[in-house]
Design a protein around this motif. Structure first.
Motif, mmCIF file in Angstrom:
data_model
loop_
_atom_site.group_PDB
_atom_site.id
_atom_site.type_symbol
_atom_site.label_atom_id
_atom_site.label_comp_id
_atom_site.label_asym_id
_atom_site.label_seq_id
_atom_site.Cartn_x
_atom_site.Cartn_y
_atom_site.Cartn_z
ATOM 1 N N ASP A 153 -3.200 19.333 -11.051
ATOM 2 C CA ASP A 153 -3.213 18.216 -10.111
ATOM 3 C C ASP A 153 -4.580 17.547 -10.148
ATOM 4 O O ASP A 153 -5.569 18.147 -10.573
ATOM 5 N N MET A 154 -4.611 16.304 -9.730
ATOM 6 C CA MET A 154 -5.873 15.568 -9.636
ATOM 7 C C MET A 154 -5.830 14.710 -8.376
ATOM 8 O O MET A 154 -4.746 14.375 -7.903
ATOM 9 N N PRO A 155 -6.988 14.386 -7.842
ATOM 10 C CA PRO A 155 -7.005 13.523 -6.654
ATOM 11 C C PRO A 155 -6.371 12.168 -6.971
ATOM 12 O O PRO A 155 -6.508 11.644 -8.081
ATOM 13 N N ALA A 156 -5.684 11.592 -5.981
ATOM 14 C CA ALA A 156 -4.991 10.321 -6.173
ATOM 15 C C ALA A 156 -5.947 9.227 -6.652
ATOM 16 O O ALA A 156 -5.573 8.393 -7.474
ATOM 17 N N GLY A 157 -7.180 9.248 -6.164
ATOM 18 C CA GLY A 157 -8.152 8.227 -6.541
ATOM 19 C C GLY A 157 -8.613 8.301 -7.985
ATOM 20 O O GLY A 157 -9.180 7.342 -8.511
ATOM 21 N N GLU A 158 -8.375 9.439 -8.631
ATOM 22 C CA GLU A 158 -8.794 9.601 -10.028
ATOM 23 C C GLU A 158 -7.664 9.343 -11.020
ATOM 24 O O GLU A 158 -7.913 9.250 -12.221
ATOM 25 N N ALA A 188 4.119 5.777 -5.404
ATOM 26 C CA ALA A 188 4.161 5.823 -6.868
ATOM 27 C C ALA A 188 3.142 6.825 -7.400
ATOM 28 O O ALA A 188 3.452 7.635 -8.281
ATOM 29 N N VAL A 189 1.934 6.790 -6.871
ATOM 30 C CA VAL A 189 0.895 7.720 -7.324
ATOM 31 C C VAL A 189 1.286 9.155 -6.977
ATOM 32 O O VAL A 189 1.119 10.061 -7.796
ATOM 33 N N GLU A 247 0.827 -1.206 0.000
ATOM 34 C CA GLU A 247 0.000 0.000 0.000
ATOM 35 C C GLU A 247 0.863 1.257 0.000
ATOM 36 O O GLU A 247 0.574 2.211 -0.708
ATOM 37 N N ARG A 248 1.923 1.235 0.790
ATOM 38 C CA ARG A 248 2.835 2.390 0.837
ATOM 39 C C ARG A 248 3.549 2.565 -0.502
ATOM 40 O O ARG A 248 3.704 3.690 -0.999
ATOM 41 N N ALA A 249 3.980 1.464 -1.107
ATOM 42 C CA ALA A 249 4.659 1.536 -2.408
ATOM 43 C C ALA A 249 3.732 2.126 -3.465
ATOM 44 O O ALA A 249 4.140 2.966 -4.266
ATOM 45 N N ALA A 250 2.469 1.705 -3.461
ATOM 46 C CA ALA A 250 1.496 2.222 -4.429
ATOM 47 C C ALA A 250 1.209 3.699 -4.170
ATOM 48 O O ALA A 250 1.140 4.501 -5.111
ATOM 49 N N GLN A 266 -6.540 2.409 -11.546
ATOM 50 C CA GLN A 266 -7.049 3.734 -11.183
ATOM 51 C C GLN A 266 -6.987 3.852 -9.674
ATOM 52 O O GLN A 266 -7.613 3.072 -8.950
ATOM 53 N N GLY A 267 -6.220 4.797 -9.190
ATOM 54 C CA GLY A 267 -6.101 5.045 -7.764
ATOM 55 C C GLY A 267 -5.099 4.135 -7.074
ATOM 56 O O GLY A 267 -4.582 3.181 -7.637
ATOM 57 N N VAL A 268 -4.853 4.450 -5.813
ATOM 58 C CA VAL A 268 -3.823 3.776 -5.024
ATOM 59 C C VAL A 268 -4.180 2.322 -4.728
ATOM 60 O O VAL A 268 -3.355 1.426 -4.918
#
Length: 112
Positions: free
Chosen positions: A38-43, A22-23, A16-19, A63-65
């Protein structure tokens, strides 16, 4: 497109931390290098690909973390995979082809 690298050791330690890292790096590259909003990480949409993928093998969209974390595990945990790095890049919309260059060296040739 904005691209970063994820190490297998980082995925094994805390996927989870690696993802998430990366994002966040992709978002930073989008803003600072490409001048994009910028865009939200989830998008954030992208692809994760093993370094020696061929013809789209070992390339998965995300798409997303949370989704990236699942994709990283799926790529790295493949049977007989010995890959140590994975490229993560922002999705390029509307791509229908990919340019490739193949270079060959004729070692049997007398020319240098």
């Amino acid at each position: 497109p904005p691209t970063t690298r994820v190490q297998y050791a980082d995925v094994r330690a805390d996927v989870e931390r690696a993802a998430e890292q990366a994002v966040e790096r992709l978002r930073l590259i989008r803003r600072e290098v490409w001048g994009k909003e910028d865009m939200p990480a989830g998008e954030l949409r992208g692809v994760a690909k093993l370094g020696f993928s061929w013809q789209g093998d070992d390339v998965l969209p995300f798409q997303g973390v949370a989704n990236l974390a699942r994709v990283l595990v799926k790529l790295f945990e493949q049977r007989q995979s010995e890959q140590l790095t994975c490229l993560v890049q922002e999705m390029v919309p509307g791509v229908v082809g990919e340019h490739r260059v193949h270079c060959f060296h004729d070692a049997a040739s007398a020319s240098a």
